[in-house]
Design an enzyme around this catalytic site. Structure first.
Site, PDB file in Angstrom:
ATOM      1  N   GLU B  84       0.836  -1.194   0.000  1.00  0.00           N
ATOM      2  CA  GLU B  84       0.000   0.000   0.000  1.00  0.00           C
ATOM      3  C   GLU B  84       0.872   1.245   0.000  1.00  0.00           C
ATOM      4  OE1 GLU B  84      -1.957  -0.945   4.077  1.00  0.00           O
ATOM      5  OE2 GLU B  84      -1.784   1.213   3.980  1.00  0.00           O
ATOM      6  N   CYS B 116      -3.043  -4.228   4.134  1.00  0.00           N
ATOM      7  CA  CYS B 116      -1.919  -5.100   4.531  1.00  0.00           C
ATOM      8  C   CYS B 116      -2.081  -6.538   4.044  1.00  0.00           C
ATOM      9  CB  CYS B 116      -1.771  -5.121   6.050  1.00  0.00           C
ATOM     10  SG  CYS B 116      -1.484  -3.511   6.778  1.00  0.00           S
ATOM     11  N   THR B 207     -10.721  -0.432  14.637  1.00  0.00           N
ATOM     12  CA  THR B 207      -9.797  -1.329  13.932  1.00  0.00           C
ATOM     13  C   THR B 207      -9.680  -2.678  14.644  1.00  0.00           C
ATOM     14  OG1 THR B 207      -7.893  -0.460  15.132  1.00  0.00           O
ATOM     15  CG2 THR B 207      -8.402   0.572  13.018  1.00  0.00           C
ATOM     16  N   HIS B 240      -1.156 -11.536  11.395  1.00  0.00           N
ATOM     17  CA  HIS B 240      -0.779 -10.169  11.041  1.00  0.00           C
ATOM     18  C   HIS B 240      -0.535  -9.392  12.342  1.00  0.00           C
ATOM     19  CE1 HIS B 240      -0.512  -6.348   9.121  1.00  0.00           C
ATOM     20  NE2 HIS B 240      -1.577  -5.881   9.758  1.00  0.00           N
ATOM     21  N   ASN B 272       5.180  -2.442  12.514  1.00  0.00           N
ATOM     22  CA  ASN B 272       4.268  -3.104  11.569  1.00  0.00           C
ATOM     23  C   ASN B 272       4.700  -2.800  10.142  1.00  0.00           C
ATOM     24  OD1 ASN B 272       2.147  -4.127  10.105  1.00  0.00           O
ATOM     25  ND2 ASN B 272       0.613  -2.679  10.877  1.00  0.00           N
TER      26      ASN B 272
END
Lengths: 139, 354
Positions: B84, B116, B207, B240, B272
């Site tokens: 991204e 992601c 999130t 993740h 991350n």
């Protein structure tokens, strides 16, 4: 919008810049980087493309603090002459190293990095730079 | 999902830039309560150098994956990068990477975008291409130089790095194979970036439960149901890693003990890396796994979606580990930088054009 970079030149030079693609004279064996169409040793035009290893040692270097427009983000820029395993000398910037840590004889390897950008809208140029091999490989 | 012919991993490689900024420095810069980043279980993050981007990071990771696969780059029939943070809005990253690795021109490929999770999608697409016999090897790259608005909580974690995998038909040079997969996607607006916006916008707590946890749990449960497996059947679980806390929490919800997650939990030390996040974790696990062990891999991408994979390790994996730099090597090779240098490297300083 005016472009400073030549698009055909950027395209034409991509393999030497990305892959360290050189020419080798089929007559006398001399390797040239950047590639040539005529051997500068024997004059032969019978050359073939070859890829260089990308590993070598620093023969000489200089540190550039006063840079051209568009290069301030990269300053200071260390330019080095690197003698590769094949005996060919390549002039290229160093990366991931500070000027005080550079020495003649330092073992380096080629990595692909950004070398310049044609402003915020134009092409990004990628090419080989050299970075020091890990400490244990310097012996 | 399970293809007619099993597909596996022939090689893997990672690249993590050497520069690190301590999260305590970001805390101090923006006046956060000292120790805030500890609550995220993130201590420092990797920062791309001034001359690095998704293309150079993806290239380095891919080079290492090809070394481990012991193949000629020209054998790669497809090359995908999930990212991204494309250097160009329009112009593929994979053409530069493919050209620089000597893969082009007889290949297909594209840059994929799903926050992601795009690299997870690339694995699924590659499994289909390989299982059908259309190509022999696929190169899947997950790489990012993640953006975060200065002073946003995202700045504690958004980092740079990548991982790459060479996939092939099982038994054709593979050292692990995909036993099955399960994808789960919905329209969930937890995180986005509009055109021309330099930084993403996110829904804070949104999130978590409706996005990360719901999608990963749904994908993993779907996978386990379809394969008839339980959490106790897995030796490792890699999720993740948007921070260091969420993977441990989702593992607990799914019944995985902490010791199965920690070997692949890398975010506390590098942040991350978005599309690289779960795939760097998987690489760390492959570098210590033994034949016949089973690994759970679960990607996540905002917007939102998750892919869960069950991976079985095969004979010959140990001899591939030292063919390229390991995750551990990249974690140890680091140089701390100050916030001003970080700001310069990440292009956070707006220069007035004379």
């Amino acid at each position: 919008m005016s472009m400073k970079f030549s698009i055909p030149k950027t395209w034409r030079e991509r393999k030497p810049h990305y892959l360290l693609e050189a020419t080798k004279c089929k007559n006398c064996g001399k390797i040239h980087y950047p590639p040539r169409t005529v051997c500068d040793k024997c004059g032969s035009r019978d050359l073939e493309r070859t890829r260089l290893s990308g590993e070598g040692r620093i023969v000489s270097y200089t540190v550039q603090y006063v840079v051209l427009d568009g290069f301030r983000d990269y300053a200071p820029i260390i330019y080095a002459i690197v003698e590769l395993k094949e005996g060919v000398r390549v002039l290229a910037p160093l990366t991931d190293v500070k000027p005080g840590d550079v020495k003649i004889g330092l073992k380096v390897k080629a990595v692909l990095r950004k070398v310049s950008e044609d402003g915020k809208l134009g092409l990004i140029r990628y090419a080989i730079k050299f970075k020091p091999l890990e400490a244990e490989s310097q012996k | 999902m399970k293809p007619v012919n099993d597909v596996g991993i022939a090689g893997w490689g990672v690249y993590i830039p050497k520069y690190r900024i301590k999260c305590s420095e970001i805390e101090a810069m923006w006046g956060f309560q000292p120790g805030y980043c500890r609550s995220l279980n993130v201590y420092e993050k990797a920062v791309a150098g001034v001359d690095e981007d998704t293309i150079t990071i993806g290239y380095e990771a891919a080079k290492n994956a090809i070394l481990r696969a012991k193949i000629s780059p020209s054998e790669v029939g497809a090359i995908y990068v999930g990212t991204e943070s494309k250097p160009y809005a329009v112009k593929p990253s994979i053409t530069v990477i493919g050209e620089a690795l000597g893969i082009t021109p007889k290949t297909l490929g594209a840059d994929l975008e799903f926050a992601c999770r795009a690299a997870g999608e690339a694995i699924e697409a590659s499994i289909g291409l390989i299982a059908s016999g259309m190509i022999k090897y696929s190169l899947v790259i997950g790489a990012d130089t993640a953006q975060a608005s200065p002073g946003d909580v995202l700045e504690f974690t958004a980092s740079s790095g990548g991982a790459a995998y060479v996939l092939a038909k099982r038994g054709d040079n593979t050292v692990a194979y995909f036993e099955g997969s399960f994808s789960y996607i919905t329209d969930t607006p937890d995180f986005w970036r509009r055109p021309r916006s330099p930084y993403p916008y996110h829904g804070e707590q949104f999130t978590g439960d409706p996005a990360y946890f719901h999608h990963i749990i749904s994908a993993v449960k779907g996978l386990m149901e379809s394969l008839g497996l339980r959490s106790s059947d897995f030796d490792y679980a890699v999720f993740h890693q948007p921070n260091g806390r969420f993977p441990l929490k989702v593992a607990s919800k799914l019944g995985f003990p902490k010791d199965k997650v920690l070997p692949g939990l890398i975010t506390p030390y590098i942040g991350n890396t978005y599309n690289g996040s779960a795939l760097i974790g998987l690489a760390a696990v492959l570098e210590q796994a033994k034949p016949d062990q089973r690994i759970l891999l679960a990607s996540f991408g905002s917007g939102s979606g998750s892919d869960a994979y069950s991976i079985i390790v095969e004979d010959g994996i140990e001899e591939r580990v030292n063919l390229a730099p390991k995750v551990k090597d990249f974690l140890e090779n680091k140089e701390y930088i100050s916030y001003p240098l970080y700001a310069k490297f990440r292009g956070l300083i707006e220069k007035f054009e004379m």
